[in-house]
Design a protein around this motif. Structure first.
Motif, PDB file in Angstrom:
ATOM      1  N   ASP A  75     -47.911  14.019   7.943  1.00 41.01           N
ATOM      2  CA  ASP A  75     -48.150  12.814   7.147  1.00 41.01           C
ATOM      3  C   ASP A  75     -49.353  12.948   6.209  1.00 41.01           C
ATOM      4  O   ASP A  75     -49.780  11.984   5.583  1.00 41.01           O
ATOM      5  CB  ASP A  75     -48.340  11.598   8.065  1.00 41.01           C
ATOM      6  CG  ASP A  75     -49.464  11.823   9.072  1.00 41.01           C
ATOM      7  OD1 ASP A  75     -50.112  12.894   9.020  1.00 41.01           O
ATOM      8  OD2 ASP A  75     -49.693  10.943   9.910  1.00 41.01           O
ATOM      9  N   GLN A 134     -43.674  13.442   4.869  1.00 40.79           N
ATOM     10  CA  GLN A 134     -42.632  12.536   5.387  1.00 40.79           C
ATOM     11  C   GLN A 134     -42.212  11.511   4.348  1.00 40.79           C
ATOM     12  O   GLN A 134     -41.295  10.721   4.589  1.00 40.79           O
ATOM     13  CB  GLN A 134     -43.190  11.751   6.581  1.00 40.79           C
ATOM     14  CG  GLN A 134     -43.677  12.593   7.713  1.00 40.79           C
ATOM     15  CD  GLN A 134     -42.658  12.593   8.835  1.00 40.79           C
ATOM     16  OE1 GLN A 134     -41.466  12.380   8.608  1.00 40.79           O
ATOM     17  NE2 GLN A 134     -43.127  12.828  10.050  1.00 40.79           N
ATOM     18  N   SER A 135     -42.899  11.470   3.220  1.00 43.57           N
ATOM     19  CA  SER A 135     -42.689  10.381   2.260  1.00 43.57           C
ATOM     20  C   SER A 135     -41.343  10.514   1.540  1.00 43.57           C
ATOM     21  O   SER A 135     -40.806  11.616   1.407  1.00 43.57           O
ATOM     22  CB  SER A 135     -43.809  10.386   1.232  1.00 43.57           C
ATOM     23  OG  SER A 135     -43.676  11.520   0.404  1.00 43.57           O
ATOM     24  N   PRO A 136     -40.795   9.382   1.077  1.00 41.21           N
ATOM     25  CA  PRO A 136     -39.532   9.404   0.328  1.00 41.21           C
ATOM     26  C   PRO A 136     -39.617  10.315  -0.892  1.00 41.21           C
ATOM     27  O   PRO A 136     -38.632  10.952  -1.267  1.00 41.21           O
ATOM     28  CB  PRO A 136     -39.349   7.949  -0.116  1.00 41.21           C
ATOM     29  CG  PRO A 136     -40.192   7.151   0.803  1.00 41.21           C
ATOM     30  CD  PRO A 136     -41.330   8.030   1.242  1.00 41.21           C
ATOM     31  N   LEU A 137     -40.809  10.403  -1.472  1.00 40.81           N
ATOM     32  CA  LEU A 137     -41.018  11.259  -2.640  1.00 40.81           C
ATOM     33  C   LEU A 137     -40.674  12.717  -2.325  1.00 40.81           C
ATOM     34  O   LEU A 137     -40.020  13.414  -3.096  1.00 40.81           O
ATOM     35  CB  LEU A 137     -42.477  11.144  -3.074  1.00 40.81           C
ATOM     36  CG  LEU A 137     -42.841  11.791  -4.397  1.00 40.81           C
ATOM     37  CD1 LEU A 137     -42.496  10.839  -5.537  1.00 40.81           C
ATOM     38  CD2 LEU A 137     -44.323  12.129  -4.436  1.00 40.81           C
ATOM     39  N   ARG A 169     -38.921  13.721   0.357  1.00 42.72           N
ATOM     40  CA  ARG A 169     -37.516  13.792   0.799  1.00 42.72           C
ATOM     41  C   ARG A 169     -36.559  13.873  -0.378  1.00 42.72           C
ATOM     42  O   ARG A 169     -35.475  14.420  -0.276  1.00 42.72           O
ATOM     43  CB  ARG A 169     -37.160  12.553   1.630  1.00 42.72           C
ATOM     44  CG  ARG A 169     -37.752  12.580   3.011  1.00 42.72           C
ATOM     45  CD  ARG A 169     -37.450  11.275   3.721  1.00 42.72           C
ATOM     46  NE  ARG A 169     -38.329  11.076   4.841  1.00 42.72           N
ATOM     47  CZ  ARG A 169     -37.946  11.228   6.110  1.00 42.72           C
ATOM     48  NH1 ARG A 169     -36.725  11.573   6.383  1.00 42.72           N
ATOM     49  NH2 ARG A 169     -38.800  11.030   7.073  1.00 42.72           N
ATOM     50  N   ALA A 170     -36.981  13.274  -1.504  1.00 42.33           N
ATOM     51  CA  ALA A 170     -36.110  13.251  -2.679  1.00 42.33           C
ATOM     52  C   ALA A 170     -36.146  14.565  -3.449  1.00 42.33           C
ATOM     53  O   ALA A 170     -35.348  14.782  -4.347  1.00 42.33           O
ATOM     54  CB  ALA A 170     -36.498  12.091  -3.586  1.00 42.33           C
ATOM     55  N   ARG A 213     -38.051  20.267   6.705  1.00 42.94           N
ATOM     56  CA  ARG A 213     -36.788  19.532   6.580  1.00 42.94           C
ATOM     57  C   ARG A 213     -36.283  19.035   7.930  1.00 42.94           C
ATOM     58  O   ARG A 213     -35.599  18.019   8.012  1.00 42.94           O
ATOM     59  CB  ARG A 213     -35.727  20.424   5.933  1.00 42.94           C
ATOM     60  CG  ARG A 213     -35.923  20.661   4.453  1.00 42.94           C
ATOM     61  CD  ARG A 213     -36.076  19.383   3.670  1.00 42.94           C
ATOM     62  NE  ARG A 213     -35.762  19.594   2.259  1.00 42.94           N
ATOM     63  CZ  ARG A 213     -36.054  18.725   1.294  1.00 42.94           C
ATOM     64  NH1 ARG A 213     -36.655  17.596   1.578  1.00 42.94           N
ATOM     65  NH2 ARG A 213     -35.737  18.978   0.050  1.00 42.94           N
ATOM     66  N   SER A 268     -38.515  16.036   8.420  1.00 44.15           N
ATOM     67  CA  SER A 268     -38.411  15.092   7.316  1.00 44.15           C
ATOM     68  C   SER A 268     -37.196  15.471   6.455  1.00 44.15           C
ATOM     69  O   SER A 268     -37.337  16.138   5.443  1.00 44.15           O
ATOM     70  CB  SER A 268     -39.723  15.189   6.519  1.00 44.15           C
ATOM     71  OG  SER A 268     -39.704  14.401   5.377  1.00 44.15           O
ATOM     72  N   ASP A 311     -33.258  13.571   1.352  1.00 45.73           N
ATOM     73  CA  ASP A 311     -32.500  12.371   1.024  1.00 45.73           C
ATOM     74  C   ASP A 311     -31.279  12.682   0.185  1.00 45.73           C
ATOM     75  O   ASP A 311     -30.377  11.898   0.067  1.00 45.73           O
ATOM     76  CB  ASP A 311     -33.402  11.437   0.206  1.00 45.73           C
ATOM     77  CG  ASP A 311     -33.724  10.199   1.004  1.00 45.73           C
ATOM     78  OD1 ASP A 311     -33.175  10.063   2.097  1.00 45.73           O
ATOM     79  OD2 ASP A 311     -34.512   9.384   0.515  1.00 45.73           O
TER      80      ASP A 311
END
Ligand code: HEC
Length: 119
Positions: free
Chosen positions: A48, A65-68, A70-71, A110, A113, A116
């Motif tokens: 994190d 772990q952030s959506p950023l 993951r994207a 991965r 996390s 996405d």
């Protein structure tokens, strides 16, 4: 002209499948060991961005772990791990880690996390 185009298409196809095949070959268990040795002090044991050294840094380590994150595609993350981020404490690991270890650490990230998007 047509032959050149066909050759190009084949090359691009071969290159992308090579890239995804490489990424799939990462070993998350090995990657965890690599992570704990090389990344944990900044990115933290929960990935994190709150590792023990992170407090002393002006540029905070990314929260993996952030959506950023993951994207992003595997390829984008791999390029960052290999080359680093300019003007930040995130230096490149090319030459310090083997290509295989970079793939391993990516697959570990991965596994904690997940992506996405389908990359
Ligand atoms: C000295 C501290 C430090 C170490 C060690 C470190 N990082 Fe980083 N990392 C950072 C910082 C700081 C950033 C944020 C850079 C920014 O946002 O400008 C970052 C960003 C990243 C990013 C996100 C880039 C993006 O696309 O936004 C990834 C992925 C990453 N690090 C992976 C790793 C991996 C894998 C390792 C170990 C092999 C590692 N880091 C080791 C400090 C560190």
């Amino acid at each position: 002209m047509k032959t050149v185009f066909v050759t190009l298409v084949i090359l691009v196809f071969a290159a992308t499948s090579w890239v995804s095949a490489q990424v799939l070959r990462g070993n998350p268990k090995e990657g965890q060991v690599v992570y704990e040795k090389n990344c944990l002090r900044c990115h933290g044991n929960k990935l994190d961005g709150n590792g023990p050294d992170s407090r002393d840094l002006i540029v905070r380590p990314a929260n993996l772990q952030s959506p950023l994150i993951r994207a992003k595609t595997d390829w984008e993350l791999l390029v960052t791990i290999s080359n680093g981020v300019l003007f930040s404490p995130m230096h490149g690991f090319r030459g310090k880690l083997t290509d295989q270890h970079m793939l391993d650490v990516l697959s570990y990230i991965r596994s904690v996390s997940p992506a996405d998007i389908v990359s």
